[in-house]
Design a protein around this motif. Structure first.
Motif, PDB file in Angstrom:
ATOM      1  N   UNK A 394       0.825  -1.205   0.000  1.00 29.85           N
ATOM      2  CA  UNK A 394       0.000   0.000   0.000  1.00 29.85           C
ATOM      3  C   UNK A 394       0.866   1.266   0.000  1.00 29.85           C
ATOM      4  N   UNK A 395       2.011   1.201   0.704  1.00 28.56           N
ATOM      5  CA  UNK A 395       2.941   2.333   0.670  1.00 28.56           C
ATOM      6  C   UNK A 395       3.502   2.535  -0.733  1.00 28.56           C
ATOM      7  N   UNK A 396       3.774   1.421  -1.427  1.00 27.23           N
ATOM      8  CA  UNK A 396       4.255   1.524  -2.809  1.00 27.23           C
ATOM      9  C   UNK A 396       3.180   2.158  -3.682  1.00 27.23           C
ATOM     10  N   UNK A 397       1.909   1.757  -3.458  1.00 29.78           N
ATOM     11  CA  UNK A 397       0.801   2.313  -4.226  1.00 29.78           C
ATOM     12  C   UNK A 397       0.665   3.821  -3.973  1.00 29.78           C
ATOM     13  N   UNK A 398       0.820   4.238  -2.716  1.00 29.72           N
ATOM     14  CA  UNK A 398       0.746   5.665  -2.391  1.00 29.72           C
ATOM     15  C   UNK A 398       1.907   6.429  -3.035  1.00 29.72           C
ATOM     16  N   UNK A 399       3.090   5.802  -3.070  1.00 23.94           N
ATOM     17  CA  UNK A 399       4.243   6.450  -3.705  1.00 23.94           C
ATOM     18  C   UNK A 399       4.002   6.646  -5.203  1.00 23.94           C
ATOM     19  N   UNK A 400       3.450   5.612  -5.865  1.00 26.14           N
ATOM     20  CA  UNK A 400       3.167   5.715  -7.299  1.00 26.14           C
ATOM     21  C   UNK A 400       2.135   6.815  -7.547  1.00 26.14           C
ATOM     22  N   UNK A 401       1.093   6.850  -6.710  1.00 27.22           N
ATOM     23  CA  UNK A 401       0.064   7.875  -6.875  1.00 27.22           C
ATOM     24  C   UNK A 401       0.667   9.280  -6.683  1.00 27.22           C
ATOM     25  N   UNK A 402       1.529   9.417  -5.683  1.00 25.58           N
ATOM     26  CA  UNK A 402       2.153  10.721  -5.430  1.00 25.58           C
ATOM     27  C   UNK A 402       3.050  11.156  -6.583  1.00 25.58           C
ATOM     28  N   UNK A 403       3.873  10.237  -7.095  1.00 27.91           N
ATOM     29  CA  UNK A 403       4.762  10.564  -8.211  1.00 27.91           C
ATOM     30  C   UNK A 403       3.975  10.911  -9.469  1.00 27.91           C
ATOM     31  N   UNK A 404       2.905  10.136  -9.737  1.00 26.33           N
ATOM     32  CA  UNK A 404       2.096  10.419 -10.924  1.00 26.33           C
ATOM     33  C   UNK A 404       1.382  11.758 -10.783  1.00 26.33           C
ATOM     34  N   UNK A 405       0.910  12.081  -9.579  1.00 22.14           N
ATOM     35  CA  UNK A 405       0.238  13.365  -9.369  1.00 22.14           C
ATOM     36  C   UNK A 405       1.212  14.538  -9.563  1.00 22.14           C
ATOM     37  N   UNK A 406       2.407  14.387  -9.010  1.00 22.67           N
ATOM     38  CA  UNK A 406       3.412  15.463  -9.138  1.00 22.67           C
ATOM     39  C   UNK A 406       3.845  15.654 -10.584  1.00 22.67           C
ATOM     40  N   UNK A 407       4.204  14.549 -11.255  1.00 16.77           N
ATOM     41  CA  UNK A 407       4.651  14.650 -12.643  1.00 16.77           C
ATOM     42  C   UNK A 407       3.510  15.055 -13.560  1.00 16.77           C
TER      43      UNK A 407
END
Length: 447
Positions: A394-407
């Motif tokens: 779930x932490x990996x999923x949150x990291x992917x969501x955060x990176x995609x939102x930022x980029x």
């Protein structure tokens, strides 16, 4: 036979209809291509016009900079000449100080001579005191002699009177002896008085002469001191006036030079801002722009390179490729919509959404510059980096969501906005191949 003819006829009609459809599709594609080419031609013309404008601005800027450099060189040259004059005046002041030191040295020598004269005068005064003492001793001696002579005369008178009584001298003889004795006493007293008067007169003259010499030297010393003080004051006043004059000149030159430098710096800043604004709002890609189109493509490629490691971490959880792809695609779309909303808010601030009058070019440039600064703010708020180590999927999923939102926010704020090309992405047999390899902009440019 009729059926065969009918089939041939229907087949022929279908072929003709298919040919017409193909021809129509080809004409539509050709029209689309023509429109695209015309749009590209217009873009090329606008780019050439903007390039010509930038070149003209650059030429004007270079000419203005050359003119400012010439003015700065002239100011530096005048400053050098003023410094040379100041150095010359300083050398003159040093020469004056050296002359003043020599004058002070001669003054010291004169004071030494004066001290020597004073010592001589003191010696003369000592000699005068000794002479006065000798005169007093002589006066006492003369008084003693006078008293002795007076007593002797009285004794002699007594003896004469006794002889007169004893010998019965006649009156004439007594008178003659008395007169002779009186003349002798008067002569001795006069000689003593004359000697005393001569000694006193000589002493008084000597004392007056010494006093005159002392007054002469004192007057001469006072005159020399007054002259030296006056010369020193005049020299000091001249030096102060010269120093004040050259300090004022130097201050004026410094103020003029500082003003020229401020004008040059202001001009450079203004030109730099104009050029930077043209670069930010135009189609020219700056190599120093951390959020440029090609830099965003590099950050997107870095995210794709990190995807195998992210994918392995997500496989250990319960997430499936369709759910992950939906989350990622939704994140990009939501961030794009959010950034579009921010752009509309910026348009409202600049008053560009009424559509009543055409937007001035300068105002449009300021709006695009504001969007660019917002993009830079998002970029420097959190830079992309390597993926940290997570144990929970779930932490990996949150990291992917955060990176995609930022980029996705950075790509949506680009001019023109960028998005992953979801429509033309074919994952093939690998369901975890989620990210498209290319980006798509609003002008249908594929990177």
């Amino acid at each position: 036979m009729d059926k065969l003819k009918a089939n041939r006829k229907s087949k022929k009609e279908m072929e003709e209809q298919l040919d017409k459809t193909r021809k129509r599709e080809m004409e539509e594609e050709l029209t689309t291509l023509r429109l695209t080419l015309e749009e590209k031609d217009r873009e090329i013309k606008s780019l050439q016009q903007s390039k010509g404008t930038l070149e003209e601005q650059l030429k004007l800027t270079r000419s203005s900079l050359e003119h400012k450099d010439e003015e700065l060189q002239c100011a530096n040259k005048s400053k050098g000449e003023l410094e040379e004059q100041l150095n010359f005046k300083r050398s003159a002041l040093n020469q004056r100080e050296y002359e003043l030191q020599c004058a002070n040295k001669s003054k010291g020598e004169f004071e030494e001579q004066l001290n020597f004269t004073r010592s001589v005068l003191q010696q003369r005064e000592h000699e005068l005191r000794c002479a006065n003492k000798r005169i007093q001793d002589m006066d006492e001696n003369y008084m003693q002699q006078f008293q002795a002579m007076s007593s002797a005369m009285n004794q002699r008178i007594k003896e004469i009177e006794s002889q007169k009584q004893s010998n019965h001298m006649d009156k004439e003889t007594e008178k003659s002896s008395t007169l002779t004795l009186t003349q002798t006493i008067i002569q001795k007293v006069f000689s003593v008085f004359l000697s005393m008067t001569t000694s006193w007169i000589w002493t008084q003259c000597h004392r007056d002469r010494i006093k005159q010499v002392e007054n002469h030297w004192q007057n001469q010393l006072r005159a020399v001191q007054e002259q030296r003080c006056k010369e020193k004051d005049d020299h000091h006043i001249r030096l102060m006036e010269m120093e004040k004059h050259f300090n004022e000149k130097l201050q004026e030159k410094r103020c003029a030079l500082n003003q020229k430098q401020e004008e040059l710096q202001s001009f450079k800043d203004r030109v730099a801002n104009d050029v930077a604004l043209s670069i930010q709002t135009g189609n020219t890609e700056s190599m120093n722009n951390p959020v440029g189109k090609f830099r965003l493509k590099e950050m997107y490629d870095d995210l794709i390179r990190q995807w195998p490691k992210i994918k392995n971490s997500l496989k250990s959880g319960k997430d499936t490729p369709p759910s992950v792809k939906a989350m990622i695609q939704k994140t990009f779309e939501e961030t794009s919509d959010a950034m579009e909303q921010k752009k509309k808010q910026i348009d409202e601030v600049f008053g560009l959404n009424d559509g009543v009058e055409p937007t001035p070019q300068r105002l449009e440039e300021y709006k695009l510059s504001t969007i660019h600064y917002l993009q830079l703010n998002l970029y420097y708020h959190r830079k992309a980096g390597s993926m940290p180590c997570f144990e929970d999927p779930q932490d990996v999923m949150d990291y992917v969501r955060s990176q995609c939102s930022w980029l996705g926010s950075l790509m949506a704020l680009n001019n023109p906005p960028l998005q992953p090309d979801w429509d033309n992405h074919d994952p093939g047999m690998n369901a975890w191949d989620i990210f498209p390899r290319k980006l798509r902009s609003s002008s249908f440019t594929v990177l």
